[in-house]
Design a protein around this motif. Structure first.
Motif, short mmCIF file in Angstrom:
data_model
loop_
_atom_site.label_atom_id
_atom_site.label_comp_id
_atom_site.label_asym_id
_atom_site.label_seq_id
_atom_site.Cartn_x
_atom_site.Cartn_y
_atom_site.Cartn_z
N VAL A 273 0.82 -1.22 0.00
CA VAL A 273 0.00 0.00 0.00
C VAL A 273 0.85 1.26 0.00
N HIS A 274 2.11 1.14 0.42
CA HIS A 274 3.00 2.30 0.42
C HIS A 274 3.71 2.47 -0.92
N GLY A 275 3.44 1.59 -1.88
CA GLY A 275 4.15 1.64 -3.15
C GLY A 275 5.52 1.04 -3.06
N LEU A 276 5.74 0.15 -2.06
CA LEU A 276 7.04 -0.44 -1.81
C LEU A 276 6.91 -1.95 -1.68
N SER A 277 8.05 -2.62 -1.79
CA SER A 277 8.12 -4.04 -1.51
C SER A 277 9.33 -4.28 -0.63
N VAL A 278 9.15 -5.04 0.45
CA VAL A 278 10.23 -5.32 1.39
C VAL A 278 10.35 -6.82 1.58
N ARG A 279 11.52 -7.37 1.27
CA ARG A 279 11.82 -8.78 1.52
C ARG A 279 12.87 -8.85 2.62
N ILE A 280 12.62 -9.68 3.62
CA ILE A 280 13.48 -9.72 4.81
C ILE A 280 14.05 -11.12 5.01
N GLY A 281 15.39 -11.20 5.13
CA GLY A 281 16.05 -12.44 5.49
C GLY A 281 15.70 -13.60 4.59
N ASP A 282 15.19 -14.70 5.19
CA ASP A 282 14.95 -15.92 4.42
C ASP A 282 13.78 -15.81 3.45
N GLU A 283 13.14 -14.65 3.35
CA GLU A 283 12.16 -14.42 2.29
C GLU A 283 12.86 -14.25 0.93
N ASN A 284 14.18 -14.02 0.97
CA ASN A 284 14.96 -13.82 -0.24
C ASN A 284 15.56 -15.14 -0.73
N PHE A 285 16.14 -15.10 -1.94
CA PHE A 285 16.67 -16.30 -2.57
C PHE A 285 18.12 -16.56 -2.15
N ASP A 290 20.46 -13.70 3.78
CA ASP A 290 21.01 -13.04 4.96
C ASP A 290 20.82 -11.52 4.88
N THR A 291 20.04 -11.05 3.89
CA THR A 291 19.89 -9.62 3.65
C THR A 291 18.42 -9.21 3.66
N SER A 292 18.20 -7.93 3.63
CA SER A 292 16.87 -7.38 3.37
C SER A 292 16.94 -6.56 2.08
N VAL A 293 15.85 -6.59 1.33
CA VAL A 293 15.77 -5.84 0.07
C VAL A 293 14.53 -4.97 0.13
N VAL A 294 14.72 -3.67 -0.08
CA VAL A 294 13.61 -2.72 -0.15
C VAL A 294 13.58 -2.16 -1.56
N ALA A 295 12.45 -2.27 -2.25
CA ALA A 295 12.39 -1.86 -3.64
C ALA A 295 11.06 -1.18 -3.95
N ALA A 296 11.07 -0.40 -5.02
CA ALA A 296 9.85 0.25 -5.51
C ALA A 296 9.90 0.26 -7.03
N GLY A 297 8.74 0.19 -7.66
CA GLY A 297 8.67 0.27 -9.11
C GLY A 297 8.73 1.72 -9.57
#
Length: 336
Positions: A273-285, A290-297
């Motif tokens: 809803v904020h126009g963002l996507s956040v992947r944290i830890g084991d949600e990633n490939f 071991d990281t977090s990824v914050v992204a927006a289109g």
């Protein structure tokens, strides 16, 4: 237990741990945060948070640190993303407005995002799905060489040297460029075949060999734009806090350099809803687990992504703010 208060305790633990990188105890929370309860009450709240897997003790008798689940719980309950400060907005605007061409703008964007967040900044070049051709130019370099230039509506500029099998002058190339533009103007790079066929049909026979060479060059330039390209900045930021990662940062750096895993991840991330996507830890490939990824289109249809990669011990509110603000500003520039 009081749910809002428990959220305040978790938020305080996240904030303190992000700032200090040290496990947080109940006494410190009471001293540094206006929780309105005793240390004993905070200890009880922390015990429940630990039972739910939101915080954990890295060592016996130590304070607590957030888990990946705790960060996720915290991020999902951020009610709003604050705007950048006036100074930050001016810095972003000054840097991007002075960029010359799409490549310069992409490089400037990841640099400023990396500086704002102190993380690895990553940007995916604008997708060409909705872009169209704005200009084709042919520039004579020597008797047997010329430069073909393709400019798209996204601001992307690609060029390619073409070796000629015949003598040609610049006025002839200018006339041919006008014919190309008659049929290629506003055409999607995905739909070049018919337009190039129309160009061939409109050119006199004596120039057919030259037109084939020019058409092939334009086709190759358009195909080059189809490939997903990623640009990174600030990879040295990972090395400044190796203790934030449970394993070596080597595999993370390799994943960033190879880009395949990162590109797949960015492609699958969907905005909230904020126009963002956040992947944290084991949600990633894979090694990015071991990281977090914050992204927006950003860009046409928000198809391309811009974001940051960093440790899970991240200042999520500020990072989310910077990523979203720059994505929106970049979209405005590209649309204009």
């Amino acid at each position: 237990m009081d749910q809002p208060r428990r959220m305040k305790v978790l938020q305080a633990i996240v904030e303190d741990y992000v700032a200090s990188r040290e496990p947080v105890g109940s006494k410190a929370l009471v001293e540094r945060h206006n929780l309105g309860v005793s240390s004993a009450t905070v200890r009880n709240d922390m015990a429940e948070l630990e039972d739910e897997g939101l915080i954990a003790a890295p060592h016996t008798s130590s304070g607590r640190i957030p888990t990946d689940k705790g960060y996720r719980y915290f991020v999902d309950r951020i009610s709003e993303v604050r705007p950048l400060s006036i100074a930050e907005k001016r810095a972003v605007q000054r840097l991007l407005d002075n960029s010359d061409g799409i490549d310069d703008m992409m490089a400037a964007t990841v640099q400023v995002l990396s500086q704002l967040t102190r993380q690895v900044a990553v940007i995916q070049y604008p997708h060409m799905d909705s872009s169209v051709i704005r200009r084709v130019e042919f520039v004579l370099l020597s008797e047997d060489r010329m430069l073909a230039v393709l400019i798209l509506s996204t601001g992307r500029v690609d060029q390619r040297v073409v070796y000629l099998n015949e003598v040609v002058d610049q006025p002839t190339l200018d006339v041919l460029a006008q014919v190309f533009m008659k049929y290629l103007d506003n055409v999607s790079p995905y739909n070049l075949s018919q337009a190039l066929a129309d160009v061939h049909a409109a050119i006199p026979q004596e120039h057919q060999s030259l037109v084939r060479a020019l058409g092939n060059a334009v086709q190759l330039l358009a195909e080059a734009g189809h490939r997903d390209r990623i640009l990174l900045a600030g990879t040295a930021n990972l090395a400044r806090s190796p203790q934030d990662f449970s394993h070596s940062i080597g595999p993370i750096l390799e994943a960033l350099e190879e880009q395949v895993v990162l590109l797949k991840l960015l492609t699958e991330m969907e905005n909230d809803v904020h126009g963002l996507s956040v992947r944290i830890g084991d949600e990633n490939f894979g090694s990015l687990g071991d990281t977090s990824v914050v992204a927006a289109g950003y860009g046409p249809g928000d198809a391309a992504k811009i974001g940051v990669v960093g440790p899970t011990r991240m200042d999520y509110p500020s990072t989310m703010s910077a990523v979203r603000a720059i994505a929106r500003y970049l979209s405005r520039i590209l649309s204009s």
